[in-house]
Motif scaffolding. Structure first.
Motif, PDB file in Angstrom:
ATOM      1  N   VAL A 233      -7.459   0.350  36.550  1.00 48.27           N
ATOM      2  CA  VAL A 233      -6.138   0.013  36.005  1.00 48.27           C
ATOM      3  C   VAL A 233      -5.557  -1.197  36.728  1.00 48.27           C
ATOM      4  N   GLU A 234      -5.768  -1.251  38.027  1.00 51.07           N
ATOM      5  CA  GLU A 234      -5.292  -2.409  38.798  1.00 51.07           C
ATOM      6  C   GLU A 234      -5.959  -3.694  38.304  1.00 51.07           C
ATOM      7  N   ALA A 235      -7.263  -3.639  38.062  1.00 55.80           N
ATOM      8  CA  ALA A 235      -7.983  -4.813  37.550  1.00 55.80           C
ATOM      9  C   ALA A 235      -7.473  -5.199  36.166  1.00 55.80           C
ATOM     10  N   ARG A 236      -7.265  -4.211  35.311  1.00 57.25           N
ATOM     11  CA  ARG A 236      -6.732  -4.500  33.972  1.00 57.25           C
ATOM     12  C   ARG A 236      -5.358  -5.148  34.061  1.00 57.25           C
ATOM     13  N   ASN A 237      -4.515  -4.654  34.964  1.00 57.33           N
ATOM     14  CA  ASN A 237      -3.160  -5.185  35.080  1.00 57.33           C
ATOM     15  C   ASN A 237      -3.117  -6.609  35.628  1.00 57.33           C
ATOM     16  N   LYS A 238      -4.222  -7.054  36.225  1.00 60.57           N
ATOM     17  CA  LYS A 238      -4.291  -8.426  36.744  1.00 60.57           C
ATOM     18  C   LYS A 238      -4.763  -9.419  35.689  1.00 60.57           C
ATOM     19  N   LEU A 239      -5.215  -8.897  34.554  1.00 59.25           N
ATOM     20  CA  LEU A 239      -5.595  -9.786  33.457  1.00 59.25           C
ATOM     21  C   LEU A 239      -4.337 -10.485  32.937  1.00 59.25           C
ATOM     22  N   PRO A 240      -4.481 -11.624  32.265  1.00 60.73           N
ATOM     23  CA  PRO A 240      -3.310 -12.282  31.669  1.00 60.73           C
ATOM     24  C   PRO A 240      -2.517 -11.299  30.809  1.00 60.73           C
TER      25      PRO A 240
END
Length: 397
Positions: A233-240
Motif C-alpha cells: 500500500v505504501e508503494a501504491r501511495n507513492k505512485l503519481p
C-alpha cells in the motif's frame, strides 16, 4: 490422362473441396458463436487434446480474435459500478487463463466485463515441470500446478504498454502479481509489480493464495500479511496521484475461522487497508472429486466442486468486513444462478475460468443472459441491489 491419374485428380479435388467446406463451416460457426457448434463439435474435440495444449490453443484463439460474443449490447441491468467507472457486465475472466497478457482484446470481444491477466512474476520463470494440468470431465473441474509460469514483468509490461498506446482496448484490465519461486523477499517482488504495472492497470491483485508456489500461502498469516500489505500500500501511495490503482488481495478457500478473522482485521487496518478481495483461489481439498486417481495429483482444484466452498467464504468475508471491502467472487460459476448466488453472498462481480475452458466462449453470453433474467424476475433494477442481500443464507452452507 490414364484412368488412375483421373481418379487421383478427382480424389485430390474432393479432398480440397471437403477441406474447404469444413474450414468454411468451422469459420462461419466461430464467427457467429453458435452454441451448438461448440457443444457438439469444437469443445468435444478440445477435450481430446492434452489439457495444457488445449489451454494454449484457447489463448491463441483469443489472441487472434477467432471467437465472437453475441454481438449484442449487454442488458442495461448488468451495468455495474467499479470504483470510478462502470463494468458493462459483472462477469470477468479470472487470472490463470491469459497468464502473459496476450489475449486481452479477444477476451473483451467475447463479452467479458473485465479481464484479469497473470500471475506475473518479476523475473521470467518456467513454472513446474509438465504434466501440470489435469482435466476432470465428470466433475467439471481442473487440477493445475502451473507454478506461476511467467514471461516476467518486462515482457508483459511491453505487451500491455503497446495495448494501452494503441488505445483500442477500452475495457477494465486487472493484473495479478506473483512472486518468483526462489525470491528471498516476497515484499520486494510485489512492490516491483506495483511500481511496474500500477501506471497501466485498472486494478492490481496481490496473489498470496496459489498452492503451487512453496510458502506462498503462509503470507496469509496475520503478521506476514500485515507486513506485506503495509509495504504494498505504501508503494501504491507513492505512485503519481492519477495512478492510485486499487489493490486487491486474492485469498485461498482453505481457511480456518481464525484465518478469516485475521485476514479481515488486517485488510481493514489503516496502514494496510486494501481496496478489494478476490475470493477465492483454487482449493487443495479434493474430497469431492469422483476420480480418486486424479485426485492424488498435486495442485489446486478449480471448477464445480469449488462452488459452495467459495460462495460460503464470500459470505464469511462479507460478514467479517461488514461489506466495507468490495469482493470479486470466483470458483465454480457455470451459469447465471451460480453468479447470482455469489453476488447475493457479497460479491460485487464474479469471474470464470474452468467453465470457459469446458464450454468455450458461448458460456459468457449464456451466463450474462441468465443473470439478467434472474434479476428481472426477482424485481431488481441492478446488480448492486443484490450485493450481500442474503449473505447470511450462505454462511453455513
Amino acid at each position: 490422362m490414364t484412368t488412375v491419374s483421373k481418379l487421383k485428380s478427382k480424389m485430390g479435388s474432393l479432398v480440397l473441396v471437403t477441406t474447404g467446406a469444413g474450414l468454411f463451416f468451422a469459420g462461419f460457426n466461430l464467427i457467429k458463436g453458435k452454441d451448438k457448434f461448440y457443444d457438439d463439435f469444437l469443445m468435444p474435440i478440445a477435450r481430446k487434446v492434452p489439457p495444457e495444449t488445449s489451454h494454449r490453443l484457447a489463448v491463441l484463439g483469443c489472441k487472434y480474435k477467432l471467437f465472437n460474443g453475441s454481438g449484442k449490447e449487454d442488458p442495461h441491468i448488468l451495468s455495474t459500478p467499479f470504483f470510478n467507472t462502470h463494468l458493462k457486465n459483472p462477469i470477468g475472466i479470472a487470472a490463470g487463463f491469459d497468464k502473459q497478457g496476450e489475449a486481452i482484446q479477444g477476451l473483451d470481444k467475447i463479452g467479458f466485463g473485465f479481464v484479469e491477466i497473470g500471475s506475473v512474476t518479476p523475473e521470467a520463470q518456467p513454472g513446474n515441470p509438465t504434466p501440470r494440468v489435469f482435466r476432470l470431465n465428470s466433475d467439471q473441474a481442473i487440477i493445475n500446478r502451473y507454478g506461476f509460469n511467467s514471461e516476467g514483468h518486462q515482457a508483459v509490461f511491453e505487451r500491455l504498454n503497446e495495448l494501452r498506446k494503441d488505445n483500442t482496448f477500452k475495457g477494465i484490465l486487472g493484473i495479478n502479481l506473483g512472486k518468483n519461486k526462489t525470491s528471498p523477499s516476497a515484499l520486494d517482488d510485489y512492490v516491483k509489480g506495483v511500481n511496474t504495472f500500477g501506471p497501466i492497470a485498472d486494478y492490481l491483485v496481490i496473489n498470496v493464495s496459489s498452492p503451487n508456489t512453496p510458502g506462498l500461502r503462509d503470507l496469509q498469516g496475520k503478521q506476514d500479511l500485515e507486513n506485506l500489505l503495509t509495504g504494498v500500500v505504501e508503494a501504491r501511495n507513492k505512485l503519481p496521484t492519477n495512478n492510485c490503482v486499487p489493490i486487491f488481495v486474492k485469498i485461498a478457500p482453505d481457511l480456518t475461522k481464525k484465518d478469516i478473522e485475521d485476514i479481515s482485521s488486517v485488510v481493514l487496518k489503516k496502514n494496510c487497508k486494501i481496496d478489494g478481495l478476490i475470493v477465492s483461489n483454487t482449493t487443495i481439498d479434493k474430497s469431492q472429486v469422483s476420480d480418486q486417481e486424479l485426485a492424488k495429483e498435486a495442485g489446486g482444484l478449480s471448477g464445480a466442486p469449488l462452488k459452495s466452498k467459495s460462495t460460503q467464504l464470500i459470505a464469511q468475508m462479507y460478514a467479517q468486513t461488514k461489506g466495507k471491502i468490495p469482493i470479486i467472487g470466483v470458483g465454480g460459476v457455470f451459469n447465471g444462478q451460480d453468479a447470482f448466488e455469489k453476488i447475493e453472498a457479497g460479491a460485487s462481480c464474479v469471474q470464470l475460468y474452468t467453465a470457459f475452458i469446458f464450454y468455450g466462449p458461448p458460456i459468457v453470453t449464456k451466463i450474462k443472459n441468465e443473470l439478467a433474467e434472474i434479476l428481472n424476475e426477482q424485481g431488481y433494477k441492478s446488480v448492486s441491489e443484490v450485493v450481500g442481500k442474503n449473505y447470511k443464507k450462505y454462511l453455513s452452507k
